[in-house]
Design a protein around this motif. Sequence first.
Motif, PDB file in Angstrom:
ATOM      1  N   GLU A  72       1.428   4.139  -2.874  1.00 29.28           N
ATOM      2  CA  GLU A  72       1.243   5.573  -2.587  1.00 29.28           C
ATOM      3  C   GLU A  72       2.430   6.373  -3.098  1.00 29.28           C
ATOM      4  O   GLU A  72       2.261   7.412  -3.741  1.00 29.28           O
ATOM      5  CB  GLU A  72       1.089   5.785  -1.080  1.00 29.28           C
ATOM      6  CG  GLU A  72      -0.342   5.708  -0.589  1.00 29.28           C
ATOM      7  CD  GLU A  72      -0.506   6.257   0.809  1.00 29.28           C
ATOM      8  OE1 GLU A  72       0.460   6.202   1.588  1.00 29.28           O
ATOM      9  OE2 GLU A  72      -1.608   6.731   1.126  1.00 29.28           O
TER      10      GLU A  72
ATOM     11  N   TYR B 237       0.840  -1.204   0.000  1.00 29.92           N
ATOM     12  CA  TYR B 237       0.000   0.000   0.000  1.00 29.92           C
ATOM     13  C   TYR B 237       0.880   1.261   0.000  1.00 29.92           C
ATOM     14  O   TYR B 237       0.672   2.183  -0.791  1.00 29.92           O
ATOM     15  CB  TYR B 237      -0.898  -0.042   1.247  1.00 29.92           C
ATOM     16  CG  TYR B 237      -1.790   1.158   1.467  1.00 29.92           C
ATOM     17  CD1 TYR B 237      -3.044   1.240   0.870  1.00 29.92           C
ATOM     18  CD2 TYR B 237      -1.394   2.200   2.302  1.00 29.92           C
ATOM     19  CE1 TYR B 237      -3.867   2.315   1.091  1.00 29.92           C
ATOM     20  CE2 TYR B 237      -2.214   3.283   2.528  1.00 29.92           C
ATOM     21  CZ  TYR B 237      -3.448   3.339   1.918  1.00 29.92           C
ATOM     22  OH  TYR B 237      -4.262   4.415   2.140  1.00 29.92           O
TER      23      TYR B 237
ATOM     24  N   LEU C  21     -12.125   8.904  -4.309  1.00 29.63           N
ATOM     25  CA  LEU C  21     -12.409   9.252  -5.709  1.00 29.63           C
ATOM     26  C   LEU C  21     -13.193   8.125  -6.385  1.00 29.63           C
ATOM     27  O   LEU C  21     -14.175   8.382  -7.090  1.00 29.63           O
ATOM     28  CB  LEU C  21     -11.084   9.490  -6.443  1.00 29.63           C
ATOM     29  CG  LEU C  21     -11.147   9.732  -7.940  1.00 29.63           C
ATOM     30  CD1 LEU C  21     -11.833  11.051  -8.229  1.00 29.63           C
ATOM     31  CD2 LEU C  21      -9.762   9.756  -8.549  1.00 29.63           C
TER      32      LEU C  21
ATOM     33  N   GLU D 139      -2.395  15.851  12.379  1.00 31.23           N
ATOM     34  CA  GLU D 139      -1.662  14.611  12.657  1.00 31.23           C
ATOM     35  C   GLU D 139      -0.551  14.400  11.622  1.00 31.23           C
ATOM     36  O   GLU D 139       0.558  14.001  11.976  1.00 31.23           O
ATOM     37  CB  GLU D 139      -2.636  13.439  12.613  1.00 31.23           C
ATOM     38  CG  GLU D 139      -2.192  12.271  13.472  1.00 31.23           C
ATOM     39  CD  GLU D 139      -3.373  11.406  13.860  1.00 31.23           C
ATOM     40  OE1 GLU D 139      -3.426  10.295  13.352  1.00 31.23           O
ATOM     41  OE2 GLU D 139      -4.223  11.870  14.642  1.00 31.23           O
TER      42      GLU D 139
ATOM     43  N   ILE E 159      -7.608   8.019  -3.323  1.00 31.10           N
ATOM     44  CA  ILE E 159      -8.069   7.180  -4.438  1.00 31.10           C
ATOM     45  C   ILE E 159      -9.362   6.459  -4.037  1.00 31.10           C
ATOM     46  O   ILE E 159     -10.303   6.371  -4.817  1.00 31.10           O
ATOM     47  CB  ILE E 159      -6.966   6.178  -4.834  1.00 31.10           C
ATOM     48  CG1 ILE E 159      -5.782   6.928  -5.432  1.00 31.10           C
ATOM     49  CG2 ILE E 159      -7.493   5.156  -5.834  1.00 31.10           C
ATOM     50  CD1 ILE E 159      -4.582   6.080  -5.687  1.00 31.10           C
TER      51      ILE E 159
ATOM     52  N   THR F 213       3.501  14.088  12.221  1.00 30.51           N
ATOM     53  CA  THR F 213       4.323  12.995  11.690  1.00 30.51           C
ATOM     54  C   THR F 213       5.516  13.561  10.934  1.00 30.51           C
ATOM     55  O   THR F 213       6.634  13.068  11.058  1.00 30.51           O
ATOM     56  CB  THR F 213       3.487  12.120  10.731  1.00 30.51           C
ATOM     57  OG1 THR F 213       2.197  11.938  11.292  1.00 30.51           O
ATOM     58  CG2 THR F 213       4.128  10.784  10.495  1.00 30.51           C
TER      59      THR F 213
ATOM     60  N   ARG G 172       2.531   9.174  -6.233  1.00 28.07           N
ATOM     61  CA  ARG G 172       2.874  10.570  -5.945  1.00 28.07           C
ATOM     62  C   ARG G 172       3.932  11.134  -6.895  1.00 28.07           C
ATOM     63  O   ARG G 172       4.164  12.333  -6.917  1.00 28.07           O
ATOM     64  CB  ARG G 172       3.352  10.691  -4.496  1.00 28.07           C
ATOM     65  CG  ARG G 172       2.311  11.368  -3.630  1.00 28.07           C
ATOM     66  CD  ARG G 172       2.804  11.486  -2.225  1.00 28.07           C
ATOM     67  NE  ARG G 172       2.076  10.599  -1.348  1.00 28.07           N
ATOM     68  CZ  ARG G 172       2.583  10.046  -0.248  1.00 28.07           C
ATOM     69  NH1 ARG G 172       3.827  10.277   0.090  1.00 28.07           N
ATOM     70  NH2 ARG G 172       1.838   9.290   0.509  1.00 28.07           N
TER      71      ARG G 172
ATOM     72  N   TRP H  25     -18.729   9.395   3.544  1.00 34.75           N
ATOM     73  CA  TRP H  25     -17.352   9.634   3.973  1.00 34.75           C
ATOM     74  C   TRP H  25     -16.967  11.092   3.714  1.00 34.75           C
ATOM     75  O   TRP H  25     -16.287  11.722   4.538  1.00 34.75           O
ATOM     76  CB  TRP H  25     -16.440   8.668   3.211  1.00 34.75           C
ATOM     77  CG  TRP H  25     -15.002   8.682   3.571  1.00 34.75           C
ATOM     78  CD1 TRP H  25     -14.410   9.391   4.583  1.00 34.75           C
ATOM     79  CD2 TRP H  25     -13.957   7.956   2.927  1.00 34.75           C
ATOM     80  NE1 TRP H  25     -13.069   9.135   4.600  1.00 34.75           N
ATOM     81  CE2 TRP H  25     -12.762   8.259   3.598  1.00 34.75           C
ATOM     82  CE3 TRP H  25     -13.909   7.064   1.843  1.00 34.75           C
ATOM     83  CZ2 TRP H  25     -11.537   7.715   3.219  1.00 34.75           C
ATOM     84  CZ3 TRP H  25     -12.690   6.532   1.471  1.00 34.75           C
ATOM     85  CH2 TRP H  25     -11.523   6.851   2.159  1.00 34.75           C
TER      86      TRP H  25
ATOM     87  N   GLY I 148      -1.683  14.307   1.673  1.00 31.77           N
ATOM     88  CA  GLY I 148      -0.698  13.256   1.430  1.00 31.77           C
ATOM     89  C   GLY I 148      -1.206  11.846   1.656  1.00 31.77           C
ATOM     90  O   GLY I 148      -0.439  10.899   1.576  1.00 31.77           O
ATOM     91  N   ASP I 149      -2.509  11.689   1.938  1.00 32.54           N
ATOM     92  CA  ASP I 149      -3.111  10.360   2.084  1.00 32.54           C
ATOM     93  C   ASP I 149      -3.571   9.878   0.708  1.00 32.54           C
ATOM     94  O   ASP I 149      -4.764   9.781   0.434  1.00 32.54           O
ATOM     95  CB  ASP I 149      -4.339  10.436   3.011  1.00 32.54           C
ATOM     96  CG  ASP I 149      -3.972  10.154   4.447  1.00 32.54           C
ATOM     97  OD1 ASP I 149      -2.913   9.548   4.654  1.00 32.54           O
ATOM     98  OD2 ASP I 149      -4.743  10.526   5.342  1.00 32.54           O
ATOM     99  N   THR I 150      -2.593   9.545  -0.155  1.00 31.42           N
ATOM    100  CA  THR I 150      -2.950   9.224  -1.541  1.00 31.42           C
ATOM    101  C   THR I 150      -3.892   8.020  -1.630  1.00 31.42           C
ATOM    102  O   THR I 150      -4.847   8.035  -2.399  1.00 31.42           O
ATOM    103  CB  THR I 150      -1.678   8.944  -2.355  1.00 31.42           C
ATOM    104  OG1 THR I 150      -0.710   9.929  -2.007  1.00 31.42           O
ATOM    105  CG2 THR I 150      -1.942   9.009  -3.830  1.00 31.42           C
ATOM    106  N   GLY I 151      -3.597   6.995  -0.834  1.00 30.01           N
ATOM    107  CA  GLY I 151      -4.421   5.775  -0.886  1.00 30.01           C
ATOM    108  C   GLY I 151      -5.871   6.060  -0.556  1.00 30.01           C
ATOM    109  O   GLY I 151      -6.785   5.651  -1.277  1.00 30.01           O
ATOM    110  N   LEU I 152      -6.083   6.806   0.546  1.00 28.72           N
ATOM    111  CA  LEU I 152      -7.457   7.132   0.941  1.00 28.72           C
ATOM    112  C   LEU I 152      -8.106   8.050  -0.094  1.00 28.72           C
ATOM    113  O   LEU I 152      -9.307   7.960  -0.353  1.00 28.72           O
ATOM    114  CB  LEU I 152      -7.480   7.798   2.316  1.00 28.72           C
ATOM    115  CG  LEU I 152      -7.016   6.936   3.495  1.00 28.72           C
ATOM    116  CD1 LEU I 152      -7.195   7.693   4.799  1.00 28.72           C
ATOM    117  CD2 LEU I 152      -7.774   5.635   3.558  1.00 28.72           C
TER     118      LEU I 152
END
Lengths: 139, 111
Positions: free
Chosen positions: A111, A107, B78, B101, B75, B105, A115, B87, B69-73
Motif C-alpha cells: 500500500e 499488504y 478496481l 474511522e 485495487i 485513526t 501511494r 461491493w 487511503g484504503d489503497t489495497g481495497l
Amino acid sequence: MLVKRIRLYLFILISCAVGYAWLLFAFFSGNTEKENPIEVCLIKHVTDIPCPSCGSTRAALSLLHGNISESLVINPFGLIIVLLMTVAPPWIFYDLVTRKDTFQKYYISIEVFIRKPKIAITFSLLVLINWIWNISKGL
Amino acid sequence: MDSQKVDLFVMTNGKFFESHQVGQIRDRLVSLDDSKWNIVQTLQFKDPTVSLIVSLLGGTLGIDRFFIGDTGLGIGKLLTCGGLGVWAIIDWFLIMGATREKNLTKLQQMM
C-alpha cells in the motif's frame, strides 16, 4: 492491531471464496472465452462502455484452460486476479496457523509503495491504457 | 489542553467523526499537552460527504477507497469491477463510516 489483522484476513478469504464461486458459476453457465451471457458490470449496463476490468472473468477462464496469451489479449487483469486468488489464501492460512503477521506487513508495505506519486501515476496510466484498449476491443 | 481550544476543534471538526466518538475525542484532547495543539489544529481530514459523492460516481473503479487511503481495497475493487457490482453498492452505505474511522485513526496517530 490483532482485530484489524483478523478483519483483513477474513475479508480477503471471503472475497477469494466469492471469486472462486463466481468462476465456478461462470464455468458451468456456459461462459466461454468469447461469449459472456452474464454481465454484472454497472458501468457497462449504464453507459454501454466496458470498464477497465470488463472481461477479467473470461480472461481468468481462458487462463484456467491454459491459454495464457489469449487471456492476456482479453484482459491482463485476469492474470493478476488469478495470481492474487492463488497466492493469498495459502499465505493467510499459513499466517493464521503460525500466528504471524507476514501477510499483513506485506499488504501494508505494498500500500505504501503504491501511494508514492511516481508509482501511482504509472499504475493509473497503465489502467487507463488498459481501459482504452478494452473500449477499442469492444469487450 | 485548554478546554476552549478543544471546544473550537470539536465544533469545526465534529462532522468528520462518528457522533459517539466525539465525547471521547474531547476528553482525550483535554488531557493532551498544550504543545500538541499546533499539530492537531493543522490536521486535514477527509469529508465523509465528498467520499460518498466519489463513491456514487466512481465506486465501481474503487476511487472512493483510494480517496480515503484504503489503497489495497481500492485495487481490489478496481480489479473486480466493484466486487461484481455488489461491493460498489454496499460501499455507498459504508463509505461515510469508513471515512470517519480513517479520520479517527489519523487523529489518534497524532495524539
